[in-house]
Design an enzyme around this catalytic site. Structure first.
Site, PDB file in Angstrom:
ATOM      1  N   ALA A   1       0.851  -1.197   0.000  1.00  0.00           N
ATOM      2  CA  ALA A   1       0.000   0.000   0.000  1.00  0.00           C
ATOM      3  C   ALA A   1       0.880   1.237   0.000  1.00  0.00           C
ATOM      4  CB  ALA A   1      -0.900  -0.009   1.238  1.00  0.00           C
ATOM      5  N   GLY A   2       0.434   2.279  -0.671  1.00  0.00           N
ATOM      6  CA  GLY A   2       1.171   3.531  -0.680  1.00  0.00           C
ATOM      7  C   GLY A   2       2.017   3.725  -1.920  1.00  0.00           C
ATOM      8  N   CYS A   3       1.979   2.768  -2.831  1.00  0.00           N
ATOM      9  CA  CYS A   3       2.711   2.882  -4.092  1.00  0.00           C
ATOM     10  C   CYS A   3       1.724   3.216  -5.202  1.00  0.00           C
ATOM     11  CB  CYS A   3       3.425   1.579  -4.429  1.00  0.00           C
ATOM     12  SG  CYS A   3       4.730   1.133  -3.285  1.00  0.00           S
ATOM     13  N   GLN A   4       2.111   4.154  -6.043  1.00  0.00           N
ATOM     14  CA  GLN A   4       1.250   4.512  -7.169  1.00  0.00           C
ATOM     15  C   GLN A   4       1.172   3.350  -8.161  1.00  0.00           C
ATOM     16  OE1 GLN A   4       2.478   8.097  -9.103  1.00  0.00           O
ATOM     17  NE2 GLN A   4       0.548   8.345 -10.163  1.00  0.00           N
ATOM     18  N   SER A   5       2.284   2.660  -8.363  1.00  0.00           N
ATOM     19  CA  SER A   5       2.327   1.469  -9.208  1.00  0.00           C
ATOM     20  C   SER A   5       1.940   0.263  -8.363  1.00  0.00           C
ATOM     21  CB  SER A   5       3.744   1.261  -9.746  1.00  0.00           C
ATOM     22  OG  SER A   5       4.189   2.386 -10.449  1.00  0.00           O
TER      23      SER A   5
END
Length: 138
Positions: free
Chosen positions: A49-53
């Site tokens: 969680a917290g990654c754009q990809s």
């Protein structure tokens, strides 16, 4: 991770790049050296969680107590960042991962200064995710 360089070689190779375009290409090359991630490992539990990809990271504890890391992303540069993080943590125990601060290494590379804010946040999310998985195994 036999194909990936160790920390010292990573630092030397990175410093040999003439400019940031070459450094980005090297990061992408590192990502290409990660072994493929199996379909069974691409679960919501392994999604960071917290990654754009989309980023999947799996931590496995070996018989000797060291950690083996597996990961993948749908973005080439992010996959290379995963490889860089794995180089730093590979072979450590879960307790060592929890206490190891990767920021000085990234500062030495001037990496976070040259990443977009969303990639910097994603890199932090990867580190947090690995540390959380390691903490659960201590």
């Amino acid at each position: 991770m036999a194909n990936l360089p160790d920390k010292d070689k990573l630092l030397r190779n990175f410093s040999r790049c003439g400019n940031w375009e070459e450094k980005y290409l090297y990061i992408i090359e590192l990502g290409g050296q990660l072994p493929p991630l199996s379909a069974e490992m691409r679960t919501p539990d392994n999604l960071i969680a917290g990654c754009q990809s989309q980023v999947w990271i799996v931590l496995s504890t070996q018989a000797d107590g060291s950690v083996q890391l597996y990961g993948d992303s749908d973005a080439a540069i992010v996959k290379g960042l995963i490889a860089m993080v794995f180089i730093l943590y590979q072979g450590l125990t879960p307790a060592e991962i929890v206490t190891y601060d990767v920021r000085p290494f990234f500062d030495a590379l001037a990496l976070t200064q040259h990443l977009t804010p969303s990639r910097s946040q994603g890199l932090e999310a990867m580190v947090r995710g690995i540390r959380a998985q390691a903490a659960a195994r201590r």
